[in-house]
Design an enzyme around this catalytic site. Structure first.
Site, PDB file in Angstrom:
ATOM      1  N   GLY A 287       0.804  -1.213   0.000  1.00 29.17           N
ATOM      2  CA  GLY A 287       0.000   0.000   0.000  1.00 29.17           C
ATOM      3  C   GLY A 287       0.834   1.258   0.000  1.00 29.17           C
ATOM      4  O   GLY A 287       2.015   1.237  -0.319  1.00 29.17           O
ATOM      5  N   ALA A 288       0.180   2.386   0.400  1.00 28.30           N
ATOM      6  CA  ALA A 288       0.777   3.717   0.257  1.00 28.30           C
ATOM      7  C   ALA A 288       1.268   3.832  -1.192  1.00 28.30           C
ATOM      8  O   ALA A 288       2.438   4.103  -1.466  1.00 28.30           O
ATOM      9  CB  ALA A 288       1.893   3.966   1.266  1.00 28.30           C
ATOM     10  N   LEU A 289       0.330   3.603  -2.085  1.00 28.08           N
ATOM     11  CA  LEU A 289       0.680   3.421  -3.501  1.00 28.08           C
ATOM     12  C   LEU A 289       1.192   4.692  -4.159  1.00 28.08           C
ATOM     13  O   LEU A 289       0.797   5.807  -3.796  1.00 28.08           O
ATOM     14  CB  LEU A 289      -0.535   2.903  -4.276  1.00 28.08           C
ATOM     15  CG  LEU A 289      -1.111   1.564  -3.799  1.00 28.08           C
ATOM     16  CD1 LEU A 289      -2.271   1.150  -4.709  1.00 28.08           C
ATOM     17  CD2 LEU A 289      -0.048   0.471  -3.780  1.00 28.08           C
TER      18      LEU A 289
ATOM     19  N   HIS B 127       4.066   1.648  -8.201  1.00 22.69           N
ATOM     20  CA  HIS B 127       3.112   0.537  -8.064  1.00 22.69           C
ATOM     21  C   HIS B 127       2.139   0.527  -9.257  1.00 22.69           C
ATOM     22  O   HIS B 127       1.835  -0.525  -9.819  1.00 22.69           O
ATOM     23  CB  HIS B 127       2.270   0.705  -6.793  1.00 22.69           C
ATOM     24  CG  HIS B 127       3.032   0.603  -5.507  1.00 22.69           C
ATOM     25  ND1 HIS B 127       3.157   1.656  -4.637  1.00 22.69           N
ATOM     26  CD2 HIS B 127       3.694  -0.436  -4.933  1.00 22.69           C
ATOM     27  CE1 HIS B 127       3.851   1.275  -3.564  1.00 22.69           C
ATOM     28  NE2 HIS B 127       4.201   0.013  -3.724  1.00 22.69           N
TER      29      HIS B 127
ATOM     30  N   GLN C 254       7.306  -9.671   7.967  1.00 20.21           N
ATOM     31  CA  GLN C 254       8.528  -9.345   7.223  1.00 20.21           C
ATOM     32  C   GLN C 254       9.247  -8.117   7.800  1.00 20.21           C
ATOM     33  O   GLN C 254      10.247  -7.668   7.253  1.00 20.21           O
ATOM     34  CB  GLN C 254       8.247  -9.170   5.733  1.00 20.21           C
ATOM     35  CG  GLN C 254       7.514  -7.899   5.340  1.00 20.21           C
ATOM     36  CD  GLN C 254       7.229  -7.855   3.844  1.00 20.21           C
ATOM     37  OE1 GLN C 254       6.465  -8.668   3.334  1.00 20.21           O
ATOM     38  NE2 GLN C 254       7.849  -6.927   3.137  1.00 20.21           N
TER      39      GLN C 254
ATOM     40  N   GLN D 184      11.977  -3.904  -9.889  1.00 19.05           N
ATOM     41  CA  GLN D 184      13.438  -4.076  -9.778  1.00 19.05           C
ATOM     42  C   GLN D 184      14.006  -3.298  -8.592  1.00 19.05           C
ATOM     43  O   GLN D 184      15.071  -3.614  -8.075  1.00 19.05           O
ATOM     44  CB  GLN D 184      14.114  -3.592 -11.067  1.00 19.05           C
ATOM     45  CG  GLN D 184      15.602  -3.922 -11.121  1.00 19.05           C
ATOM     46  CD  GLN D 184      16.361  -3.046 -12.078  1.00 19.05           C
ATOM     47  OE1 GLN D 184      15.974  -2.908 -13.234  1.00 19.05           O
ATOM     48  NE2 GLN D 184      17.448  -2.438 -11.626  1.00 19.05           N
TER      49      GLN D 184
ATOM     50  N   GLN E   2      14.767  -8.926  -3.463  1.00 16.62           N
ATOM     51  CA  GLN E   2      13.456  -9.582  -3.369  1.00 16.62           C
ATOM     52  C   GLN E   2      13.129 -10.313  -4.679  1.00 16.62           C
ATOM     53  O   GLN E   2      12.622 -11.437  -4.666  1.00 16.62           O
ATOM     54  CB  GLN E   2      12.378  -8.543  -3.057  1.00 16.62           C
ATOM     55  CG  GLN E   2      10.970  -9.076  -3.111  1.00 16.62           C
ATOM     56  CD  GLN E   2       9.968  -8.112  -2.502  1.00 16.62           C
ATOM     57  OE1 GLN E   2       9.751  -8.106  -1.312  1.00 16.62           O
ATOM     58  NE2 GLN E   2       9.361  -7.287  -3.341  1.00 16.62           N
TER      59      GLN E   2
HETATM   60  P1  AMP Z   1       5.967  -2.473  -1.709  1.00 13.40           P
HETATM   61  O1  AMP Z   1       4.600  -1.904  -1.537  1.00 13.40           O
HETATM   62  O2  AMP Z   1       7.055  -1.529  -1.335  1.00 13.40           O
HETATM   63  O3  AMP Z   1       6.110  -3.832  -1.078  1.00 13.40           O
HETATM   64  O4  AMP Z   1       6.151  -2.702  -3.272  1.00 13.40           O
HETATM   65  C1  AMP Z   1       5.273  -3.498  -3.991  1.00 13.40           C
HETATM   66  C2  AMP Z   1       5.870  -3.793  -5.339  1.00 13.40           C
HETATM   67  O5  AMP Z   1       6.066  -2.571  -6.051  1.00 13.40           O
HETATM   68  C3  AMP Z   1       7.249  -4.470  -5.226  1.00 13.40           C
HETATM   69  O6  AMP Z   1       7.373  -5.440  -6.251  1.00 13.40           O
HETATM   70  C4  AMP Z   1       8.176  -3.327  -5.459  1.00 13.40           C
HETATM   71  O7  AMP Z   1       9.440  -3.715  -5.971  1.00 13.40           O
HETATM   72  C5  AMP Z   1       7.417  -2.500  -6.470  1.00 13.40           C
HETATM   73  N1  AMP Z   1       7.879  -1.116  -6.434  1.00 13.40           N
HETATM   74  C6  AMP Z   1       8.030  -0.331  -5.346  1.00 13.40           C
HETATM   75  N2  AMP Z   1       8.554   0.858  -5.695  1.00 13.40           N
HETATM   76  C7  AMP Z   1       8.753   0.813  -7.034  1.00 13.40           C
HETATM   77  C8  AMP Z   1       9.285   1.728  -7.991  1.00 13.40           C
HETATM   78  N3  AMP Z   1       9.726   2.929  -7.642  1.00 13.40           N
HETATM   79  N4  AMP Z   1       9.336   1.339  -9.287  1.00 13.40           N
HETATM   80  C9  AMP Z   1       8.900   0.118  -9.659  1.00 13.40           C
HETATM   81  N5  AMP Z   1       8.390  -0.792  -8.806  1.00 13.40           N
HETATM   82  C10 AMP Z   1       8.318  -0.455  -7.509  1.00 13.40           C
END
Ligand code: AMP
Length: 257
Positions: A5-7, A11, A35, A122, A127
């Site tokens: 979240g906190a999209l 995302h 985690q 990436q 991860q």
């Molecule tokens: P998170 O909410 O941080 O767990 O991220 C969820 C997914 O979005 C994960 O696969 C992240 O790698 C991806 N993600 C987070 N930030 C970015 C970004 N700036 N660019 C591309 N993908 C992202």
């Protein structure tokens, strides 16, 4: 695609890509407690569920999966997953138990949602490597799609944690990307890696703005540390640093970016 979240646009780019490539896109929002190795990091993780669901609606995400913690983990999770050497460096080393928690939540998501493809960014390079290993070794019939990191105009990688930074800190945070660019050039120029890492680390830390946890050149697949002779096509430089207690990570492939 799993998220906490906190999209932000990073995302949404994943959702948009999934929409282009599939008939049905499921996005999860779940701040996965198992985690987090530091309770204060979990407590401070930004939560903007209402805004998130509106954003997902706007980009046409078909399904939002947003379970509560009690519903998702009705009892204490006793299972843990050890990913071996791939989690012994960087995030795995600095956040004990982190990838076990990631592995457990993903196994549950994969079993519940049964996706054909799973979209990851990436930005979380280690991860991605862990998920690749999980899918291959546990025979999940899922294609892993890794999407490029979306950045602010300053170069700062978009992250939910950026929401915790004040404007001046945001400006400073973009120095991480510039540090990665410099280091990628260092590798391409064949300059000494250790000395360059130490110079960059000192520069970042000199004003007391950053506390650098690690800077590493690693192999893109095994994540083992690499030396200057390593095939540049298989080298990624990764960084993790705290800025006023907010932990940021980023990485750059030395050859392509
Ligand atoms: P998170 O909410 O941080 O767990 O991220 C969820 C997914 O979005 C994960 O696969 C992240 O790698 C991806 N993600 C987070 N930030 C970015 C970004 N700036 N660019 C591309 N993908 C992202």
């Amino acid at each position: 695609m799993p998220t906490m979240g906190a999209l932000h646009q990073g995302h949404l780019a994943l959702v948009e890509r999934s929409k282009r490539e599939n008939d049905l896109t499921v996005c999860s929002i779940f701040v996965n407690p198992i985690q987090f190795n530091k309770p204060e990091d979990l407590a401070k993780y930004p939560r903007t569920e209402e805004q998130d669901s509106l954003m997902l609606r706007e980009v046409g995400c078909d399904v939002l999966f947003m379970p509560s913690v009690d519903e998702f983990y009705p009892s204490q999770v006793l299972t843990s997953i050890n990913f071996g050497t791939i989690e012994q460096s960087m995030e795995g080393a600095f956040r004990p138990g982190h990838f076990s928690g990631v592995g457990v939540v993903l196994c549950k998501f994969f079993n519940l949602v049964k996706p054909q493809k799973a979209y990851f960014g990436q930005k979380d390079f280690q991860q991605c490597a862990v998920v690749r290993q999980l899918i291959v070794e546990l025979d999940f019939d899922i294609e892993l799609v890794i999407c490029p990191t979306l950045r602010e105009a300053s170069g700062l990688a978009m992250s939910s944690r950026n929401k915790r930074l004040k404007p001046t800190q945001l400006e400073n945070a973009s120095k991480l990307y510039r540090a990665l660019q410099t280091l990628a050039q260092v590798f391409r120029d064949g300059l000494p890696l250790k000395a360059s890492i130490s110079t960059i680390k000192n520069t970042l830390e000199q004003d007391g703005i950053f506390e650098v946890e690690y800077i590493e050149f690693v192999d893109t697949h095994t994540l083992a540390p690499v030396g200057i002779k390593h095939d540049p096509a298989r080298v990624v430089v990764c960084i993790a640093a705290l800025i006023d207690g907010v932990r940021l990570i980023d990485n750059l492939l030395v050859e392509h970016e």
